[in-house]
Design a protein around this motif. Structure first.
Motif, PDB file in Angstrom:
ATOM      1  N   SER A   2       0.846  -1.184   0.000  1.00  0.00           N
ATOM      2  CA  SER A   2       0.000   0.000   0.000  1.00  0.00           C
ATOM      3  C   SER A   2       0.883   1.236   0.000  1.00  0.00           C
ATOM      4  CB  SER A   2      -0.893  -0.010   1.243  1.00  0.00           C
ATOM      5  OG  SER A   2      -1.664   1.148   1.289  1.00  0.00           O
ATOM      6  N   PHE A   3       1.069   1.798  -1.170  1.00  0.00           N
ATOM      7  CA  PHE A   3       1.889   2.993  -1.287  1.00  0.00           C
ATOM      8  C   PHE A   3       1.235   3.937  -2.270  1.00  0.00           C
ATOM      9  CE2 PHE A   3       5.091   5.500  -3.523  1.00  0.00           C
ATOM     10  CZ  PHE A   3       5.595   6.212  -2.457  1.00  0.00           C
ATOM     11  N   HIS A   4       1.217   5.177  -1.924  1.00  0.00           N
ATOM     12  CA  HIS A   4       0.656   6.208  -2.788  1.00  0.00           C
ATOM     13  C   HIS A   4       1.702   7.294  -2.936  1.00  0.00           C
ATOM     14  CE1 HIS A   4      -2.001   9.375  -4.244  1.00  0.00           C
ATOM     15  NE2 HIS A   4      -2.845   8.419  -4.551  1.00  0.00           N
ATOM     16  N   PRO A   5       1.906   7.822  -4.150  1.00  0.00           N
ATOM     17  CA  PRO A   5       2.953   8.836  -4.337  1.00  0.00           C
ATOM     18  C   PRO A   5       2.707  10.134  -3.575  1.00  0.00           C
ATOM     19  CG  PRO A   5       1.724   8.480  -6.370  1.00  0.00           C
ATOM     20  CD  PRO A   5       1.254   7.451  -5.389  1.00  0.00           C
ATOM     21  N   ASP A   6       1.477  10.409  -3.179  1.00  0.00           N
ATOM     22  CA  ASP A   6       1.178  11.613  -2.400  1.00  0.00           C
ATOM     23  C   ASP A   6       1.671  11.392  -0.975  1.00  0.00           C
ATOM     24  OD1 ASP A   6       0.039  13.541  -0.719  1.00  0.00           O
ATOM     25  OD2 ASP A   6      -1.782  13.676  -1.908  1.00  0.00           O
ATOM     26  N   PRO A   7       2.671  12.172  -0.504  1.00  0.00           N
ATOM     27  CA  PRO A   7       3.251  11.932   0.822  1.00  0.00           C
ATOM     28  C   PRO A   7       2.240  12.027   1.956  1.00  0.00           C
ATOM     29  CG  PRO A   7       4.329  13.814  -0.257  1.00  0.00           C
ATOM     30  CD  PRO A   7       3.291  13.274  -1.197  1.00  0.00           C
ATOM     31  N   GLU A   8       1.211  12.829   1.814  1.00  0.00           N
ATOM     32  CA  GLU A   8       0.221  12.935   2.891  1.00  0.00           C
ATOM     33  C   GLU A   8      -0.594  11.649   3.012  1.00  0.00           C
ATOM     34  OE1 GLU A   8       0.325  15.389   5.123  1.00  0.00           O
ATOM     35  OE2 GLU A   8       2.040  15.991   3.922  1.00  0.00           O
ATOM     36  N   ILE A   9      -0.948  11.054   1.886  1.00  0.00           N
ATOM     37  CA  ILE A   9      -1.684   9.795   1.918  1.00  0.00           C
ATOM     38  C   ILE A   9      -0.761   8.672   2.377  1.00  0.00           C
ATOM     39  CG2 ILE A   9      -2.842   8.075   0.462  1.00  0.00           C
ATOM     40  CD1 ILE A   9      -3.914  10.446  -1.192  1.00  0.00           C
ATOM     41  N   ASN A  10       0.498   8.731   1.984  1.00  0.00           N
ATOM     42  CA  ASN A  10       1.463   7.698   2.347  1.00  0.00           C
ATOM     43  C   ASN A  10       1.837   7.747   3.824  1.00  0.00           C
ATOM     44  OD1 ASN A  10       3.292   5.544   1.882  1.00  0.00           O
ATOM     45  ND2 ASN A  10       4.975   6.995   1.796  1.00  0.00           N
ATOM     46  N   ARG A  11       1.441   8.755   4.543  1.00  0.00           N
ATOM     47  CA  ARG A  11       1.839   8.882   5.947  1.00  0.00           C
ATOM     48  C   ARG A  11       0.680   8.623   6.902  1.00  0.00           C
ATOM     49  NH1 ARG A  11       6.887  12.055   7.294  1.00  0.00           N
ATOM     50  NH2 ARG A  11       8.031  12.076   5.361  1.00  0.00           N
ATOM     51  N   LEU A  12      -0.034   7.537   6.657  1.00  0.00           N
ATOM     52  CA  LEU A  12      -1.073   7.095   7.577  1.00  0.00           C
ATOM     53  C   LEU A  12      -0.578   5.853   8.297  1.00  0.00           C
ATOM     54  CD1 LEU A  12      -4.309   7.477   5.408  1.00  0.00           C
ATOM     55  CD2 LEU A  12      -3.419   9.041   7.145  1.00  0.00           C
ATOM     56  N   ASN A  13      -1.055   5.676   9.533  1.00  0.00           N
ATOM     57  CA  ASN A  13      -0.657   4.498  10.292  1.00  0.00           C
ATOM     58  C   ASN A  13      -1.707   3.395  10.165  1.00  0.00           C
ATOM     59  OD1 ASN A  13      -2.719   5.013  12.217  1.00  0.00           O
ATOM     60  ND2 ASN A  13      -1.350   6.180  13.514  1.00  0.00           N
ATOM     61  N   VAL A  14      -1.488   2.296  10.867  1.00  0.00           N
ATOM     62  CA  VAL A  14      -2.392   1.152  10.784  1.00  0.00           C
ATOM     63  C   VAL A  14      -3.775   1.441  11.344  1.00  0.00           C
ATOM     64  CG1 VAL A  14      -0.526  -0.556  10.759  1.00  0.00           C
ATOM     65  CG2 VAL A  14      -1.512   0.162  12.949  1.00  0.00           C
ATOM     66  N   LEU A  15      -3.911   2.528  12.077  1.00  0.00           N
ATOM     67  CA  LEU A  15      -5.207   2.939  12.632  1.00  0.00           C
ATOM     68  C   LEU A  15      -5.924   3.921  11.715  1.00  0.00           C
ATOM     69  CD1 LEU A  15      -4.000   3.443  16.319  1.00  0.00           C
ATOM     70  CD2 LEU A  15      -5.094   1.407  15.330  1.00  0.00           C
ATOM     71  N   GLY A  16      -5.287   4.262  10.584  1.00  0.00           N
ATOM     72  CA  GLY A  16      -5.874   5.209   9.641  1.00  0.00           C
ATOM     73  C   GLY A  16      -5.666   6.658  10.039  1.00  0.00           C
ATOM     74  N   GLU A  17      -4.788   6.887  10.991  1.00  0.00           N
ATOM     75  CA  GLU A  17      -4.477   8.229  11.488  1.00  0.00           C
ATOM     76  C   GLU A  17      -3.136   8.689  10.918  1.00  0.00           C
ATOM     77  OE1 GLU A  17      -6.509   7.212  15.820  1.00  0.00           O
ATOM     78  OE2 GLU A  17      -4.323   7.303  15.631  1.00  0.00           O
ATOM     79  N   PRO A  18      -2.803   9.979  11.075  1.00  0.00           N
ATOM     80  CA  PRO A  18      -1.474  10.433  10.629  1.00  0.00           C
ATOM     81  C   PRO A  18      -0.371   9.646  11.338  1.00  0.00           C
ATOM     82  CG  PRO A  18      -2.890  12.312  11.039  1.00  0.00           C
ATOM     83  CD  PRO A  18      -3.633  11.090  11.539  1.00  0.00           C
ATOM     84  N   LEU A  19       0.620   9.249  10.580  1.00  0.00           N
ATOM     85  CA  LEU A  19       1.740   8.471  11.094  1.00  0.00           C
ATOM     86  C   LEU A  19       2.526   9.294  12.117  1.00  0.00           C
ATOM     87  CD1 LEU A  19       3.187   5.710  10.603  1.00  0.00           C
ATOM     88  CD2 LEU A  19       4.648   6.935   8.983  1.00  0.00           C
ATOM     89  N   ALA A  20       2.691   8.734  13.310  1.00  0.00           N
ATOM     90  CA  ALA A  20       3.480   9.391  14.357  1.00  0.00           C
ATOM     91  C   ALA A  20       4.950   9.028  14.179  1.00  0.00           C
ATOM     92  CB  ALA A  20       2.993   8.955  15.733  1.00  0.00           C
ATOM     93  N   SER A  21       5.829   9.840  14.735  1.00  0.00           N
ATOM     94  CA  SER A  21       7.263   9.544  14.653  1.00  0.00           C
ATOM     95  C   SER A  21       7.572   8.299  15.471  1.00  0.00           C
ATOM     96  CB  SER A  21       8.081  10.729  15.151  1.00  0.00           C
ATOM     97  OG  SER A  21       7.815  10.964  16.512  1.00  0.00           O
ATOM     98  N   CYS A  22       8.625   7.616  15.071  1.00  0.00           N
ATOM     99  CA  CYS A  22       9.085   6.427  15.781  1.00  0.00           C
ATOM    100  C   CYS A  22      10.197   6.805  16.750  1.00  0.00           C
ATOM    101  CB  CYS A  22       9.560   5.373  14.777  1.00  0.00           C
ATOM    102  SG  CYS A  22      10.165   3.849  15.532  1.00  0.00           S
TER     103      CYS A  22
END
Length: 127
Positions: A2-22
């Motif tokens: 699951s990859f989308h070239p749009d960085p905002e769409i590509n930065r979702l986590n498994v919960l469907g929320e914005p990806l948090a830093s690790c």
């Protein structure tokens, strides 16, 4: 994957929320920006934010990926138990199957992980 070239769409986590830093110390992620997002060039899918344990570090070393030994030529100081790191989803799955999977920061695991691991299993390993 699951990859989308749009960085905002590509930065979702498994919960469907914005990806948090690790983790920023040590700086992790395929792109070394602290996030477990991915792109076409990330063949290993470094999408699981895992908290290192001695068991997992030993497992990873035995299976061909030594994460604990410093590699100064790569600006890598080596990991120790307690550190967070973006690991390959297939390495986490292998560790899970061998009862050596580390706990994860679920908000920091990329949405593509769901193609390999059921959300309920991820929730069991969430910190």
């Amino acid at each position: 994957m699951s990859f989308h070239p749009d960085p905002e769409i590509n930065r979702l986590n498994v919960l469907g929320e914005p990806l948090a830093s690790c983790c920023f110390d040590p700086i992790t992620g395929y792109y070394r920006d602290g996030f477990c997002h991915t792109g076409y060039e990330d063949m290993g899918l470094h999408t699981v934010c895992a908290q290192m344990t001695d068991d997992f570090l030993d497992f990873s070393k035995r299976t061909g990926n030594d994460l604990s030994t410093p590699r100064p030529e790569l600006h890598f100081t080596g990991l120790k138990a307690g550190d967070f790191w973006c690991i390959c989803v297939t390495r986490w799955v292998d560790a899970y199957q061998q009862h050596a999977a580390p706990l994860i920061k679920i908000q920091s695991c990329h949405q593509s992980v769901l193609q390999f691991v059921d959300l309920n299993i991820l929730l069991e390993y969430a910190l």
